[in-house]
Design a protein around this motif. Structure first.
Motif, PDB file in Angstrom:
ATOM      1  N   CYS A 187     -10.643  23.659  -6.700  1.00 20.95           N
ATOM      2  CA  CYS A 187      -9.305  23.186  -7.067  1.00 20.95           C
ATOM      3  C   CYS A 187      -8.615  22.598  -5.832  1.00 20.95           C
ATOM      4  O   CYS A 187      -8.721  23.154  -4.744  1.00 20.95           O
ATOM      5  CB  CYS A 187      -8.487  24.351  -7.603  1.00 20.95           C
ATOM      6  SG  CYS A 187      -6.810  23.872  -8.055  1.00 20.95           S
ATOM      7  N   LYS A 189      -5.214  21.860  -5.889  1.00 23.19           N
ATOM      8  CA  LYS A 189      -3.774  21.914  -6.120  1.00 23.19           C
ATOM      9  C   LYS A 189      -3.020  22.753  -5.082  1.00 23.19           C
ATOM     10  O   LYS A 189      -1.844  22.521  -4.828  1.00 23.19           O
ATOM     11  CB  LYS A 189      -3.482  22.464  -7.529  1.00 23.19           C
ATOM     12  CG  LYS A 189      -3.876  21.499  -8.641  1.00 23.19           C
ATOM     13  CD  LYS A 189      -2.891  20.334  -8.709  1.00 23.19           C
ATOM     14  CE  LYS A 189      -3.173  19.390  -9.838  1.00 23.19           C
ATOM     15  NZ  LYS A 189      -3.983  18.220  -9.450  1.00 23.19           N
ATOM     16  N   PHE A 190      -3.655  23.733  -4.528  1.00 23.34           N
ATOM     17  CA  PHE A 190      -3.044  24.570  -3.491  1.00 23.34           C
ATOM     18  C   PHE A 190      -1.663  25.096  -3.863  1.00 23.34           C
ATOM     19  O   PHE A 190      -0.712  24.954  -3.093  1.00 23.34           O
ATOM     20  CB  PHE A 190      -2.989  23.820  -2.145  1.00 23.34           C
ATOM     21  CG  PHE A 190      -4.333  23.668  -1.510  1.00 23.34           C
ATOM     22  CD1 PHE A 190      -4.856  24.690  -0.724  1.00 23.34           C
ATOM     23  CD2 PHE A 190      -5.098  22.525  -1.717  1.00 23.34           C
ATOM     24  CE1 PHE A 190      -6.113  24.567  -0.150  1.00 23.34           C
ATOM     25  CE2 PHE A 190      -6.357  22.396  -1.147  1.00 23.34           C
ATOM     26  CZ  PHE A 190      -6.859  23.415  -0.359  1.00 23.34           C
ATOM     27  N   CYS A 191      -1.530  25.681  -5.048  1.00 18.65           N
ATOM     28  CA  CYS A 191      -0.299  26.395  -5.379  1.00 18.65           C
ATOM     29  C   CYS A 191      -0.137  27.471  -4.296  1.00 18.65           C
ATOM     30  O   CYS A 191      -1.136  28.086  -3.897  1.00 18.65           O
ATOM     31  CB  CYS A 191      -0.395  27.027  -6.757  1.00 18.65           C
ATOM     32  SG  CYS A 191      -0.734  25.783  -8.017  1.00 18.65           S
ATOM     33  N   TYR A 193       0.765  30.464  -3.935  1.00 17.52           N
ATOM     34  CA  TYR A 193       0.420  31.882  -4.132  1.00 17.52           C
ATOM     35  C   TYR A 193      -1.077  32.079  -4.330  1.00 17.52           C
ATOM     36  O   TYR A 193      -1.560  33.201  -4.347  1.00 17.52           O
ATOM     37  CB  TYR A 193       1.139  32.440  -5.376  1.00 17.52           C
ATOM     38  CG  TYR A 193       0.911  31.581  -6.606  1.00 17.52           C
ATOM     39  CD1 TYR A 193      -0.236  31.700  -7.363  1.00 17.52           C
ATOM     40  CD2 TYR A 193       1.834  30.591  -6.963  1.00 17.52           C
ATOM     41  CE1 TYR A 193      -0.469  30.871  -8.454  1.00 17.52           C
ATOM     42  CE2 TYR A 193       1.621  29.765  -8.054  1.00 17.52           C
ATOM     43  CZ  TYR A 193       0.462  29.913  -8.790  1.00 17.52           C
ATOM     44  OH  TYR A 193       0.226  29.082  -9.851  1.00 17.52           O
ATOM     45  N   CYS A 194      -1.839  30.998  -4.497  1.00 19.62           N
ATOM     46  CA  CYS A 194      -3.174  31.101  -5.083  1.00 19.62           C
ATOM     47  C   CYS A 194      -4.306  30.997  -4.058  1.00 19.62           C
ATOM     48  O   CYS A 194      -4.331  30.116  -3.204  1.00 19.62           O
ATOM     49  CB  CYS A 194      -3.336  30.008  -6.137  1.00 19.62           C
ATOM     50  SG  CYS A 194      -4.903  30.140  -7.008  1.00 19.62           S
ATOM     51  N   VAL A 196      -7.537  30.592  -4.945  1.00 17.66           N
ATOM     52  CA  VAL A 196      -8.700  29.882  -5.500  1.00 17.66           C
ATOM     53  C   VAL A 196      -9.157  28.680  -4.660  1.00 17.66           C
ATOM     54  O   VAL A 196     -10.361  28.525  -4.411  1.00 17.66           O
ATOM     55  CB  VAL A 196      -8.442  29.487  -6.976  1.00 17.66           C
ATOM     56  CG1 VAL A 196      -9.482  28.513  -7.490  1.00 17.66           C
ATOM     57  CG2 VAL A 196      -8.421  30.738  -7.847  1.00 17.66           C
ATOM     58  N   PRO A 197      -8.249  27.795  -4.190  1.00 18.50           N
ATOM     59  CA  PRO A 197      -8.747  26.661  -3.402  1.00 18.50           C
ATOM     60  C   PRO A 197      -9.493  27.090  -2.135  1.00 18.50           C
ATOM     61  O   PRO A 197     -10.314  26.342  -1.607  1.00 18.50           O
ATOM     62  CB  PRO A 197      -7.465  25.899  -3.029  1.00 18.50           C
ATOM     63  CG  PRO A 197      -6.495  26.276  -4.099  1.00 18.50           C
ATOM     64  CD  PRO A 197      -6.801  27.712  -4.418  1.00 18.50           C
ATOM     65  N   GLN A 231     -10.965  24.860 -13.030  1.00 12.37           N
ATOM     66  CA  GLN A 231      -9.680  25.458 -12.637  1.00 12.37           C
ATOM     67  C   GLN A 231      -8.542  24.571 -13.089  1.00 12.37           C
ATOM     68  O   GLN A 231      -7.429  25.005 -13.285  1.00 12.37           O
ATOM     69  CB  GLN A 231      -9.600  25.640 -11.113  1.00 12.37           C
ATOM     70  CG  GLN A 231     -10.687  26.500 -10.519  1.00 12.37           C
ATOM     71  CD  GLN A 231     -10.635  27.931 -10.995  1.00 12.37           C
ATOM     72  OE1 GLN A 231      -9.631  28.376 -11.557  1.00 12.37           O
ATOM     73  NE2 GLN A 231     -11.714  28.665 -10.802  1.00 12.37           N
ATOM     74  N   HIS A 267      -3.506  22.038 -16.041  1.00  7.83           N
ATOM     75  CA  HIS A 267      -2.309  22.096 -15.188  1.00  7.83           C
ATOM     76  C   HIS A 267      -1.307  21.117 -15.799  1.00  7.83           C
ATOM     77  O   HIS A 267      -1.667  19.974 -16.078  1.00  7.83           O
ATOM     78  CB  HIS A 267      -2.690  21.667 -13.769  1.00  7.83           C
ATOM     79  CG  HIS A 267      -1.602  21.904 -12.762  1.00  7.83           C
ATOM     80  ND1 HIS A 267      -0.343  21.369 -12.888  1.00  7.83           N
ATOM     81  CD2 HIS A 267      -1.592  22.635 -11.623  1.00  7.83           C
ATOM     82  CE1 HIS A 267       0.393  21.762 -11.849  1.00  7.83           C
ATOM     83  NE2 HIS A 267      -0.352  22.530 -11.078  1.00  7.83           N
ATOM     84  N   ARG A 306       4.236  23.811  -7.508  1.00  3.07           N
ATOM     85  CA  ARG A 306       3.675  23.458  -8.823  1.00  3.07           C
ATOM     86  C   ARG A 306       3.906  21.990  -9.194  1.00  3.07           C
ATOM     87  O   ARG A 306       3.300  21.464 -10.117  1.00  3.07           O
ATOM     88  CB  ARG A 306       4.240  24.377  -9.911  1.00  3.07           C
ATOM     89  CG  ARG A 306       3.769  25.802  -9.812  1.00  3.07           C
ATOM     90  CD  ARG A 306       2.310  25.958 -10.137  1.00  3.07           C
ATOM     91  NE  ARG A 306       2.030  25.809 -11.551  1.00  3.07           N
ATOM     92  CZ  ARG A 306       0.812  25.852 -12.073  1.00  3.07           C
ATOM     93  NH1 ARG A 306      -0.237  26.032 -11.295  1.00  3.07           N
ATOM     94  NH2 ARG A 306       0.611  25.715 -13.362  1.00  3.07           N
TER      95      ARG A 306
HETATM   96 FE1  SF4 Z   1      -5.504  25.664  -8.532  1.00  4.56          FE
HETATM   97 FE2  SF4 Z   1      -4.626  27.057 -10.667  1.00  4.56          FE
HETATM   98 FE3  SF4 Z   1      -4.733  28.243  -8.266  1.00  4.56          FE
HETATM   99 FE4  SF4 Z   1      -2.878  26.359  -8.718  1.00  4.56          FE
HETATM  100  S1  SF4 Z   1      -3.038  28.379  -9.773  1.00  4.56           S
HETATM  101  S2  SF4 Z   1      -4.216  26.507  -6.878  1.00  4.56           S
HETATM  102  S3  SF4 Z   1      -4.001  24.967 -10.090  1.00  4.56           S
HETATM  103  S4  SF4 Z   1      -6.491  27.474  -9.435  1.00  4.56           S
END
Ligand code: SF4
Ligand code: 5AD
Length: 467
Positions: A187, A189-191, A193-194, A196-197, A231, A267, A306
């Motif tokens: 992903c 997007k680099f929200c 809090y997240c 995942v990236p 994602q 998203h 976001r």
């Molecule tokens: Fe990516 Fe979803 Fe995490 Fe945002 S919340 S960084 S869109 S995986």
């Protein structure tokens, strides 16, 4: 014996499916050995486990559902929230205990948590009974790692994701009816809090031709439903030159004619009108959208990175509801983002009261080391966050129940997939718009789509009888 280097293998295969990789013979080495696998987290992890299972069975292992019976325990982990970490290390305690009785037991930690530097350090310092650690970017190296393990800890975690490598339809799929199909990894997007990236890396889309071939293969093999996985599926193709976009992919997949097509996760940022039109146009693109809101406060949405406002979100939501017949919408909401005020929280409740979601996954914000939000000051107590979560859940459950009750007396098409967890005399499955239904019927109907009359409704499921 060594597996060929994957990048070389890719060059040789010129982006074609690389079957050669699996022709090596490990059968003597792991014949009669059993593995036990536990999966935490999202659908992506569940699908990764299906790949791990296929790899292990290719080299001679068979699966057991009893950890005590196994020679290899694999924990495929999630890093999205702190409590996932606690659960995994809690379970590892049991593995450690078992290893005292079974000296040759191989314990393997993989998935998103294994991509976290702090976890690798924790393993090195405190959990020396773990034999193998591998990350999300090198699942395919597991057979090699098992061969190389000679009484030493084998840590093989890649911080940089490689290219997407096609290894054929090599999954031991849990279901014969519904299949996950990865369309992209990672992903961008680099929200704030997240994690995942960082754990899954930058966005890498699979080629549309490979996805389409996989769906054709699944249809030919009797699958009735596929879920396109990513994602952030709406951003599909943006990372490859001359690739089709998500709407075009969805249309191509719809034309293959498999009965049901779903996708997660969207998203709101990349959600186009074209996508809504395709879902509305084809009968086999299911009327169900998971549209994470995260917060209903514009101030918090901005801090979360976001890139949409609540006004834009609600506009999109209304468009989806207007154009797609019978559509159900669910969401994800985080409460207690650093310094979320009562006013911010009430804005979230306002959006929930506007959208009246069919369901919502709600979470208390959990700081993840290395993400920007983790270093934001936060004066809100956990008690206050828990109270907010409870208030939110009451409202969310009220709307789920109301939406479900509206279906009583209606006929819904249900794809029956499993024996019901609540009552072994019933089967369960999902309506087109993703409502779980428990149906009293003949077990032979597993794998079929039936017209079901809805006779009762709860917040999280419906009861029905065959029409
Ligand atoms: Fe990516 Fe979803 Fe995490 Fe945002 S919340 S960084 S869109 S995986
Ligand atoms: N804390 C709490 N919830 C989180 N999510 C992602 N990161 C965090 C975090 N640090 C939630 C989001 C996302 C879902 C999969 O998990 O709501 O959509």
């Amino acid at each position: 014996m060594n597996l060929p280097n994957m990048l070389e293998a890719k060059k040789r295969s010129k982006n074609k499916v690389n079957y050669e990789y699996f022709n090596l013979d490990y059968s003597d080495k792991f014949k009669d050995k059993k593995y036990y696998i536990r999966t935490y987290g999202c659908q992506m992890n569940v699908h990764d486990s299906e790949e791990i299972k296929a790899l292990l069975e290719r080299i001679g292992f068979s699966e057991t559902n009893t950890m005590e019976e196994s020679d290899l325990v694999i924990l495929n982990t999630c890093a999205v929230r702190e409590n996932a970490h606690d659960k995994v290390f809690g379970f590892l305690g049991r593995c450690k205990h078992l290893k005292k009785e079974k000296k040759d037991l191989i314990i393997c930690l993989c998935g998103c948590m294994a991509q976290e530097e702090s976890v690798v350090n924790e393993v090195l310092n405190k959990h020396k009974y773990i034999d193998i650690v591998f990350g999300t970017h090198n699942i395919n190296e597991l057979p090699n790692m098992l061969l190389e393990k000679i009484d030493k800890l084998n840590i093989n975690v890649k911080s940089i994701e490689g290219d997407v490598i096609e290894v054929g339809n090599l999954y031991k799929r849990d279901s014969k009816t519904s299949a996950w199909v990865n369309i992209m990894y990672g992903c961008d997007k680099f929200c704030t809090y997240c994690i995942v990236p960082y754990t899954r890396g930058k966005q890498r889309s699979r080629k549309s031709i490979d996805i389409i071939n996989e769906v054709k293969y699944l249809k030919e093999n009797g699958y009735k439903e596929i879920t396109l996985l990513g994602q952030n599926v709406n951003a599909y193709g943006k990372d490859i030159e001359n690739e089709i976009n998500f709407s075009e992919l969805l249309e191509s997949v719809a034309k293959i004619g498999i009965e049901r097509i779903r996708f997660v996760t969207s998203h709101p940022w990349d959600f186009t009108d074209e996508m809504i039109d395709i879902i509305a146009k084809y009968d086999n693109t299911m009327p169900y959208i998971h549209l994470p809101l995260q917060s209903g406060s514009d101030r918090i949405l901005k801090l979360m990175g976001r890139r949409y406002t609540t006004e834009e979100y609600i506009k999109l939501y209304n468009k989806i509801k207007e154009k797609i017949n019978n559509v159900a919408v669910t969401t994800d909401i985080i409460v207690g983002f650093p310094n979320e005020t009562e006013e911010d929280f009430e804005s979230t409740l306002n959006v929930v009261n506007t959208c009246k979601y069919d369901g919502a996954f709600t979470f208390i914000y959990s700081p993840r080391i290395g993400t920007p939000a983790a270093s934001m000051e936060d004066k809100i107590s956990l008690k206050e966050k828990e109270e907010r979560l409870q208030r939110l859940n009451e409202i969310v459950n009220k709307y789920s129940l109301e939406n479900n009750q509206k279906l009583i007396g209606s006929i819904q098409k249900v794809l029956l997939t499993d024996i019901s967890e609540k009552d072994s005399k019933k089967l369960c499955g999902y309506t087109e718009n993703m409502k779980l239904v428990n149906v009293e019927c003949d077990k032979n109907l597993i794998g079929t789509i039936q017209n079901v009359e809805i006779i009762d409704a709860k917040s999280f499921s419906l009861d029905g009888i065959i029409e």
